[in-house]
Scaffold this active site. Structure first.
Site, PDB file in Angstrom:
ATOM      1  N   CYS A 195       0.789  -1.208  27.158  1.00 12.60           N
ATOM      2  CA  CYS A 195       1.599  -1.785  26.100  1.00 12.60           C
ATOM      3  C   CYS A 195       2.586  -2.772  26.719  1.00 12.60           C
ATOM      4  CB  CYS A 195       2.380  -0.711  25.332  1.00 12.60           C
ATOM      5  SG  CYS A 195       1.360   0.423  24.372  1.00 12.60           S
TER       6      CYS A 195
ATOM      7  N   ARG B  90       0.724  -3.325  21.365  1.00  9.27           N
ATOM      8  CA  ARG B  90       0.130  -2.007  21.531  1.00  9.27           C
ATOM      9  C   ARG B  90      -1.288  -2.044  22.086  1.00  9.27           C
ATOM     10  NH1 ARG B  90      -1.059   2.358  16.634  1.00  9.27           N
ATOM     11  NH2 ARG B  90      -1.477   4.169  17.970  1.00  9.27           N
ATOM     12  N   LEU B  91      -1.517  -1.230  23.122  1.00 10.26           N
ATOM     13  CA  LEU B  91      -2.854  -0.868  23.555  1.00 10.26           C
ATOM     14  C   LEU B  91      -3.039   0.595  23.177  1.00 10.26           C
ATOM     15  CD1 LEU B  91      -5.492  -1.554  25.090  1.00 10.26           C
ATOM     16  CD2 LEU B  91      -4.373  -0.733  27.173  1.00 10.26           C
ATOM     17  N   SER B  92      -3.882   0.865  22.207  1.00 13.87           N
ATOM     18  CA  SER B  92      -3.991   2.198  21.623  1.00 13.87           C
ATOM     19  C   SER B  92      -4.749   3.138  22.555  1.00 13.87           C
ATOM     20  CB  SER B  92      -4.701   2.132  20.270  1.00 13.87           C
ATOM     21  OG  SER B  92      -3.984   1.303  19.375  1.00 13.87           O
ATOM     22  N   ILE B  93      -4.089   4.245  22.918  1.00 18.44           N
ATOM     23  CA  ILE B  93      -4.689   5.255  23.794  1.00 18.44           C
ATOM     24  C   ILE B  93      -4.681   6.623  23.114  1.00 18.44           C
ATOM     25  CG2 ILE B  93      -4.554   6.400  26.035  1.00 18.44           C
ATOM     26  CD1 ILE B  93      -5.242   3.451  26.249  1.00 18.44           C
TER      27      ILE B  93
ATOM     28  N   GLY C 287       3.697   3.274  28.213  1.00 15.07           N
ATOM     29  CA  GLY C 287       3.356   4.323  29.155  1.00 15.07           C
ATOM     30  C   GLY C 287       2.646   5.488  28.500  1.00 15.07           C
TER      31      GLY C 287
ATOM     32  N   ASP D  99       2.086  10.675  21.792  1.00 16.80           N
ATOM     33  CA  ASP D  99       3.240  10.973  22.642  1.00 16.80           C
ATOM     34  C   ASP D  99       4.477  10.156  22.310  1.00 16.80           C
ATOM     35  OD1 ASP D  99       2.019   8.646  23.459  1.00 16.80           O
ATOM     36  OD2 ASP D  99       2.218   9.033  25.600  1.00 16.80           O
TER      37      ASP D  99
ATOM     38  N   GLY E 220      -6.847   6.681  42.783  1.00 15.49           N
ATOM     39  CA  GLY E 220      -6.313   7.513  43.855  1.00 15.49           C
ATOM     40  C   GLY E 220      -5.085   6.967  44.527  1.00 15.49           C
TER      41      GLY E 220
END
Length: 525
Positions: free
Chosen positions: A2, A49-52, A76, A100, A363
């Site tokens: 986002c 917004r990047l929808s997760i 985040g 969230d 990682g």
């Protein structure tokens, strides 16, 4: 993931909706799935917004509390949001969304600034708090999500990226020559420097409050890893504890309402993360690797062997792009002076991965957690070597100088650098092992004599990380702590954040879970 931004007028004026729109839309690449703005006279927030999680409009931002006293913009993921939602429900809170963002808003509503102590995740957020007549901003413990800002007498403005801030006419634009001076040594810009005078980065593990009445801003650190070795556990017990926390860390980061994959290199870190993902998934994991045609630098064969072993759905990518032709695109994305050679493969890997998934685990952080870099044993050796008699160092000075003169290799140069720095305080020696241009070399480059006008970078670096060193007594732990304050948030994290965000992809690293960091900080060096 986002993009967030905001304008706070401290001169009594109102926020212009058109100006806020331009600021917000300059972050469209970070959030192609939605946009929102909110204005209340002298305060305006924007969000891309990047929808997760929770793909519905109920999770759209900016998000307001029920009574309108709080407004949140957030970039985040809060990985323990389900646990904290149950806690808040027990306290009487009722939710209208399933993600969230609302959990974060209600945590702030319930606990104020202490909400930070409840968060397990990566985040950058801002809250307009009508109750306290202030704006509160915070950045995660490791610095995975960015906040840049400027603060003048009449305005405070913030955004995920400087390219958004520069849409404002009030935004500073003068080059910060001292930042360039330090960049030549570090090859990145340590917080709070950005390369522009007056533009600052909020450091990792810090928060900031702007008082709308006085216009004053206060910044404080809210978390530090505590390096307190625990000698009571056996090696087997440490292995069990680390695997338990890492397994939980991977599980939490696999929660999403969109497809999740993994970056898989030929190394141990990403292989461990992918193995834990495969153990917890009912279907093959999508994995992505990038390599080159040069055998010495090609990790694809190792990655493919690991992919076959873990039965993943593997996508190898050969690095054959025109890197020079990509430079304008890379410079636009990274926007600060930045010279990590891994930016090009990281950017291309993110671009290809986004064709298949929206979230990728990686990682990053393993070497910082477990002292995996070669500079750690070199630092330990240097402490012993520095105590040798002066005639030994005289001979070593001559030998390394001759070696470098006639061999002219990277090894010969590094040996000479090592010997030349052996009489420096250890923290300045440590910088020599991970830096590029020396002060002497910079004097040849900086025609306006910047090196003479500004402090030596190694001395500046040592002073900046003094508080880090005070958090640990062991030399290795002190060096690790310094990495967590500089190299990790200001070099590695921007590489991942900006590379993935330019391609609308979210990257998550289970090895950068603060609960794992707090555990490894107790392992005896």
């Amino acid at each position: 993931m986002c993009g967030i931004c905001g304008i706070v007028r401290l001169d009594g004026g109102s926020v212009d909706p058109g100006v806020l729109d331009r600021l917000t839309d300059a972050l469209a690449h970070r959030g192609p799935d939605g946009r929102g703005t909110w204005i209340d006279r002298g305060v305006g927030f924007g969000h891309r917004r990047l929808s997760i999680l929770d793909l519905t409009e109920a999770a759209a931002q900016p998000m307001q509390s029920d009574n309108g006293d709080l407004v949140l913009v957030f970039n985040g993921e809060i990985y323990n949001y389900a646990e904290k939602r149950r806690l808040l429900e027990q306290k009487g809170h009722r939710f209208r969304s399933t993600g969230d963002t609302e959990v974060l808003l209600r945590l702030y509503e319930e606990f104020g600034e202490d909400c930070l102590l409840h968060l397990r995740g990566m985040f950058a957020f801002a809250v307009f708090d009508r109750r306290k007549n202030s704006v509160f901003l915070a950045r995660d413990r490791i610095g995975k999500k960015p906040i840049k800002y400027f603060h003048t007498q009449g305005m405070f403005a913030f955004a995920s990226e400087w390219k958004a801030l520069r849409t404002l006419t009030e935004c500073p634009r003068a080059v910060d020559t001292e930042a360039v001076h330090h960049y030549l040594t570090m090859m990145y810009l340590p917080s709070p420097l950005t390369g522009i005078v007056g533009i600052r980065k909020l450091p990792s593990a810090h928060c900031m409050r702007i008082d709308l009445g006085t216009g004053k801003g206060t910044v404080r650190r809210y978390w530090s890893p505590q390096f307190e070795p625990d000698e009571s556990k056996t090696e087997a017990q440490w292995e069990e504890d680390i695997l338990r926390v890492l397994d939980e860390s991977v599980r939490l980061r696999m929660v999403a309402d969109v497809p999740v994959g993994a970056f898989l290199s030929g190394g141990l870190d990403s292989a461990a993360v992918t193995a834990l993902m495969a153990r917890q998934s009912s279907r093959p994991i999508d994995t992505f690797s990038i390599g080159s045609g040069v055998d010495a630098y090609n990790e694809l064969p190792d990655a493919e062997r690991m992919a076959r072993f873990l039965h993943t759905n593997h996508h190898p990518i050969v690095l054959s792009a025109d890197i020079l032709g990509m430079l304008p695109e890379l410079v636009h994305s990274y926007e600060e002076p930045y010279a990590d050679p891994a930016i090009a493969p990281a950017y291309l890997l993110a671009r290809e991965t986004r064709k298949y998934v929206t979230v990728a685990l990686n990682g990053d952080g393993g070497d910082e957690n477990f002292a995996g870099y070669i500079r750690f044993p070199i630092l330990s050796f240097s402490r012993m070597w520095s105590g040798q008699p002066s005639f030994v160092h005289t001979l070593a000075d001559a030998a390394t100088a001759l070696f470098d003169r006639f061999a002219r290799t990277t090894l010969s140069y590094r040996c000479r650098r090592f010997q030349q720095s052996i009489h420096l305080p250890w923290e300045q020696r440590y910088l020599q092992y991970l830096s590029f241009f020396t002060e002497e070399e910079k004097r040849c480059l900086e025609r306006d004599e910047l090196a003479a006008r500004f402090p030596r970078t190694d001395q500046w670096f040592a002073e900046r990380t003094r508080s880090s060193r005070l958090r640990a007594t062991d030399l290795t732990h002190q060096a690790i702590s310094m990495d967590f304050d500089t190299y990790l948030p200001d070099d590695l994290m921007p590489k991942i954040d900006l590379g993935t965000m330019a391609n609308s992809l979210e990257a998550r690293s289970p090895l950068l879970d603060h609960e794992l960091l707090e555990l490894t900080a107790k392992i005896p060096a």
